[in-house]
Design a protein around this motif. Structure first.
Motif, PDB file in Angstrom:
ATOM      1  N   GLY A 173      -3.756  -0.143   6.896  1.00  0.00           N
ATOM      2  CA  GLY A 173      -2.513  -0.841   6.619  1.00  0.00           C
ATOM      3  C   GLY A 173      -2.331  -1.258   5.174  1.00  0.00           C
ATOM      4  N   ILE A 174      -3.053  -0.622   4.255  1.00  0.00           N
ATOM      5  CA  ILE A 174      -2.959  -0.986   2.837  1.00  0.00           C
ATOM      6  C   ILE A 174      -1.699  -0.388   2.224  1.00  0.00           C
ATOM      7  N   GLN A 175      -1.008  -1.213   1.413  1.00  0.00           N
ATOM      8  CA  GLN A 175       0.179  -0.785   0.681  1.00  0.00           C
ATOM      9  C   GLN A 175      -0.032  -1.055  -0.809  1.00  0.00           C
ATOM     10  N   ASN A 176       0.707  -0.351  -1.657  1.00  0.00           N
ATOM     11  CA  ASN A 176       0.537  -0.528  -3.101  1.00  0.00           C
ATOM     12  C   ASN A 176       1.279  -1.743  -3.648  1.00  0.00           C
ATOM     13  N   THR A 177       1.720  -2.628  -2.765  1.00  0.00           N
ATOM     14  CA  THR A 177       2.312  -3.897  -3.206  1.00  0.00           C
ATOM     15  C   THR A 177       1.364  -5.066  -2.911  1.00  0.00           C
ATOM     16  N   MET A 178       0.124  -4.752  -2.573  1.00  0.00           N
ATOM     17  CA  MET A 178      -0.845  -5.802  -2.229  1.00  0.00           C
ATOM     18  C   MET A 178      -1.641  -6.215  -3.468  1.00  0.00           C
TER      19      MET A 178
END
Length: 262
Positions: free
Chosen positions: A125-130
């Motif tokens: 569930g990793i996104q590049n806005t984290m």
């Protein structure tokens, strides 16, 4: 003949002198003959002691190496345990947020201050806005996401263009700014684009503001180290000492919003 000679010696008055003379000769010969053997015995004893000392030295070196190895392992485990405790404490602060804990699997010497890779990716569930948190504070943001790994762009990267928004709480007001770079000379983040000209003092706390792309608030960033005016005398740069130790990062927590994941 021997019996006769012996009997004569025993019954004559000169027998004592003959015996003494013979004893002296025998003693001298015994002394001369025994010296080489005594020398060999001493040499053997010295060699035995040397061999025993060598074996003991070898055993002691093995024991010392094992002790040092165990000590290094213990120190490593203590460091990792301390980092995990810090992450657990920070994770409790963001119970309403999406948090994913991960291990650092790659950090190359050539890009030590620029980036690292963790073993959590799109499948987690990793996104590049984290944002990335470790050792008690903000260390960077997620840059590239693969299925089972993600690349974290560190705030010590000179080419950092993430423009993470931060908040500085002063005695009289709240000032917002953006992390625009990192100073190797001062080992500090550089914050600019301030929305106020109010006085900022050394030691004041800096946290994420929750504004902009990376909208997770209240993550510790650091404390104000110094404030300088740029050459145009219109803008200021704030140097912030990081809350996190960015030299030794082993575990990382990635923080985001639930609605961004799903």
């Amino acid at each position: 003949i021997l019996i006769i000679v012996t009997s004569v010696l025993l019954v004559t008055t000169r027998s004592l002198g003959v015996v003494n003379a013979t004893s002296n000769v025998v003693s001298i010969l015994d002394n001369i003959i025994s010296k080489p053997f005594n020398f060999l015995v001493d040499v053997k004893s010295d060699l035995t002691d040397l061999s025993r000392t060598y074996k003991e030295n070898k055993q002691l070196k093995k024991a010392l190496f094992k002790a040092e190895e165990q000590s290094a392992d213990s120190a490593s485990l203590k460091d990792e345990n301390a980092q995990l405790r810090q992450l657990l404490e920070m994770k409790n602060l963001y119970e309403s947020k999406k948090t994913v804990s991960s291990d650092v699997i790659t950090r190359m010497p050539v890009s030590w201050l620029s980036e690292l890779t963790v073993n959590a990716g799109r499948q987690n569930g990793i996104q590049n806005t984290m944002l990335a948190v470790a050792n008690g504070g903000l260390i960077g943001s997620v840059k590239d996401v693969a299925s089972h790994s993600s690349q974290v762009n560190l705030l010590t990267n000179n080419k950092n263009v993430d423009n993470i928004s931060v908040r500085i709480q002063t005695e009289t007001s709240t000032i917002y700014g953006v992390i625009v770079g990192y100073s190797k000379e001062k080992s500090a983040f550089i914050i600019s684009q301030l929305n106020s000209s109010d006085t900022i003092k050394k030691g004041e706390k800096v946290v994420t503001s929750g504004l902009g792309t990376y909208n997770i608030p209240n993550i510790p960033v650091g404390t104000v180290l110094s404030v300088t005016e740029k050459s145009d005398h219109l803008t200021k740069e704030v140097f912030v000492k990081p809350s996190a130790d960015l030299s030794d990062i082993r575990v990382v927590t990635l923080v985001g919003n639930w609605y961004e994941i799903f």
